[in-house]
Design a protein around this motif. Structure first.
Motif, PDB file in Angstrom:
ATOM      1  N   SER A   1      15.440  25.501  23.134  1.00 44.15           N
ATOM      2  CA  SER A   1      14.177  24.932  23.580  1.00 44.15           C
ATOM      3  C   SER A   1      13.178  25.056  22.446  1.00 44.15           C
ATOM      4  CB  SER A   1      13.658  25.661  24.825  1.00 44.15           C
ATOM      5  OG  SER A   1      13.352  27.015  24.515  1.00 44.15           O
ATOM      6  N   GLY A   2      12.086  24.329  22.564  1.00 43.15           N
ATOM      7  CA  GLY A   2      11.078  24.397  21.529  1.00 43.15           C
ATOM      8  C   GLY A   2       9.697  24.048  22.045  1.00 43.15           C
ATOM      9  N   VAL A   3       8.719  24.540  21.349  1.00 44.61           N
ATOM     10  CA  VAL A   3       7.328  24.183  21.587  1.00 44.61           C
ATOM     11  C   VAL A   3       6.782  23.728  20.247  1.00 44.61           C
ATOM     12  CG1 VAL A   3       5.048  24.997  22.301  1.00 44.61           C
ATOM     13  CG2 VAL A   3       7.098  25.903  23.411  1.00 44.61           C
ATOM     14  N   THR A   4       6.308  22.486  20.199  1.00 45.25           N
ATOM     15  CA  THR A   4       5.791  21.913  18.965  1.00 45.25           C
ATOM     16  C   THR A   4       4.355  21.491  19.222  1.00 45.25           C
ATOM     17  OG1 THR A   4       7.998  21.016  18.540  1.00 45.25           O
ATOM     18  CG2 THR A   4       6.187  20.132  17.213  1.00 45.25           C
ATOM     19  N   GLY A   5       3.485  21.753  18.260  1.00 37.16           N
ATOM     20  CA  GLY A   5       2.103  21.373  18.496  1.00 37.16           C
ATOM     21  C   GLY A   5       1.285  21.291  17.228  1.00 37.16           C
ATOM     22  N   ARG A   6       0.037  20.932  17.436  1.00 36.05           N
ATOM     23  CA  ARG A   6      -0.908  20.857  16.316  1.00 36.05           C
ATOM     24  C   ARG A   6      -1.007  22.229  15.650  1.00 36.05           C
ATOM     25  NH1 ARG A   6      -3.695  16.109  16.682  1.00 36.05           N
ATOM     26  NH2 ARG A   6      -3.786  15.167  18.752  1.00 36.05           N
ATOM     27  N   ALA A   7      -1.071  22.232  14.335  1.00 37.41           N
ATOM     28  CA  ALA A   7      -1.080  23.480  13.576  1.00 37.41           C
ATOM     29  C   ALA A   7      -2.199  24.412  14.025  1.00 37.41           C
ATOM     30  CB  ALA A   7      -1.194  23.190  12.080  1.00 37.41           C
ATOM     31  N   GLU A   8      -3.393  23.870  14.262  1.00 35.89           N
ATOM     32  CA  GLU A   8      -4.507  24.747  14.635  1.00 35.89           C
ATOM     33  C   GLU A   8      -4.264  25.449  15.972  1.00 35.89           C
ATOM     34  OE1 GLU A   8      -5.879  20.500  15.742  1.00 35.89           O
ATOM     35  OE2 GLU A   8      -4.837  21.423  14.057  1.00 35.89           O
ATOM     36  N   ILE A   9      -3.499  24.829  16.846  1.00 32.26           N
ATOM     37  CA  ILE A   9      -3.170  25.467  18.123  1.00 32.26           C
ATOM     38  C   ILE A   9      -2.031  26.461  17.928  1.00 32.26           C
ATOM     39  CG2 ILE A   9      -2.238  25.089  20.442  1.00 32.26           C
ATOM     40  CD1 ILE A   9      -3.674  22.350  20.395  1.00 32.26           C
ATOM     41  N   MET A  10      -0.973  26.039  17.283  1.00 35.61           N
ATOM     42  CA  MET A  10       0.193  26.894  17.105  1.00 35.61           C
ATOM     43  C   MET A  10      -0.143  28.130  16.267  1.00 35.61           C
ATOM     44  SD  MET A  10       2.292  25.208  18.932  1.00 35.61           S
ATOM     45  CE  MET A  10       3.884  25.929  18.630  1.00 35.61           C
ATOM     46  N   ASP A  11      -0.998  27.960  15.272  1.00 39.57           N
ATOM     47  CA  ASP A  11      -1.372  29.087  14.401  1.00 39.57           C
ATOM     48  C   ASP A  11      -2.353  30.041  15.065  1.00 39.57           C
ATOM     49  OD1 ASP A  11       0.284  28.010  12.492  1.00 39.57           O
ATOM     50  OD2 ASP A  11      -1.343  27.115  11.300  1.00 39.57           O
ATOM     51  N   SER A  12      -2.954  29.638  16.174  1.00 41.61           N
ATOM     52  CA  SER A  12      -3.956  30.497  16.827  1.00 41.61           C
ATOM     53  C   SER A  12      -3.334  31.555  17.726  1.00 41.61           C
ATOM     54  CB  SER A  12      -4.930  29.637  17.647  1.00 41.61           C
ATOM     55  OG  SER A  12      -4.277  29.095  18.790  1.00 41.61           O
ATOM     56  N   VAL A  13      -2.045  31.426  18.032  1.00 44.67           N
ATOM     57  CA  VAL A  13      -1.371  32.377  18.914  1.00 44.67           C
ATOM     58  C   VAL A  13      -1.011  33.630  18.121  1.00 44.67           C
ATOM     59  CG1 VAL A  13       0.613  32.697  20.435  1.00 44.67           C
ATOM     60  CG2 VAL A  13      -0.459  30.447  20.236  1.00 44.67           C
ATOM     61  N   HIS A  14      -1.239  34.811  18.739  1.00 45.84           N
ATOM     62  CA  HIS A  14      -0.903  36.064  18.066  1.00 45.84           C
ATOM     63  C   HIS A  14       0.602  36.180  17.841  1.00 45.84           C
ATOM     64  CE1 HIS A  14      -0.349  37.109  22.310  1.00 45.84           C
ATOM     65  NE2 HIS A  14       0.494  38.038  21.894  1.00 45.84           N
TER      66      HIS A  14
END
Length: 192
Positions: free
Chosen positions: A44-57
């Motif tokens: 499975s995968g979760v793909t998203g905008r860099a600013e969102i994906m990079d904001s997760v701890h």
């Protein structure tokens, strides 16, 4: 507001585009994927905008089926096959064939209600022809008759009156026609 597209079932050419959201002309902030991504292997995968994906701890984003090296290799091979065999186009061909076959059956059998879906992700509703009310009993019995004839169907829907069609994108036209024919015949047999 963050827009998340759940493409776990609909992604990877199933609807006639790489992702179903493309049909609507939208670009989600995040897409969740699985199932078709690795040709049956668990991934499975979760793909998203860099600013969102990079904001997760660190460690805050993951999944049960994320990251298996064997499954990742299977995904690369599956995606390569989807591209080289143009399986998005094949899904559109499947839609034309199945919808054509189902519409012909619908003209003869008023118990076949709405025909819906995209690509190789289609469904029919079975209804009482006099009232248009959902007919779960017909659906379950037709599914059983089809299964006894060698075609496994998935019944679903709020009222239990929907048969889903999710054929493999690599299915031959002949086998697809035969399978749909078995389901149509099962509905006709139960309707008689």
């Amino acid at each position: 507001m963050v827009f998340i597209a759940d493409e776990i079932q609909t992604g990877f050419a199933r609807t006639g585009a790489w992702f179903a959201c493309e049909h609507e002309g939208v670009e989600p902030d995040i897409i969740t994927t699985a199932k078709g991504i690795a040709g049956g292997m668990p991934l499975s995968g979760v793909t998203g905008r860099a600013e969102i994906m990079d904001s997760v701890h660190s460690g805050g984003l993951g999944g049960t089926y994320a990251g298996s090296p064997v499954s990742c290799a299977a995904a690369l091979a599956a995606i390569s096959t989807m591209e080289s065999q143009d399986l998005s186009d094949r899904a559109r061909q499947i839609e034309q064939q199945v919808v054509g076959q189902l519409k012909a059956a619908q003209e003869k059998d008023p118990r076949i209600g709405e025909i819906r879906g995209r690509g190789a992700m289609l469904a029919i509703e079975l209804v009482d022809p006099a009232t248009g009310a959902p007919d779960a009993q017909l659906t379950n019995t037709a599914a059983e008759v089809a299964r006894n004839a060698g075609v496994i169907t998935l019944t679903c829907g709020t009222y239990g009156n929907v048969i889903r069609f999710l054929p493999p994108l690599t299915i031959s036209d002949e086998l697809l026609s035969e399978g749909i024919g078995v389901v149509v015949d099962a509905i006709a047999e139960v309707s008689a």
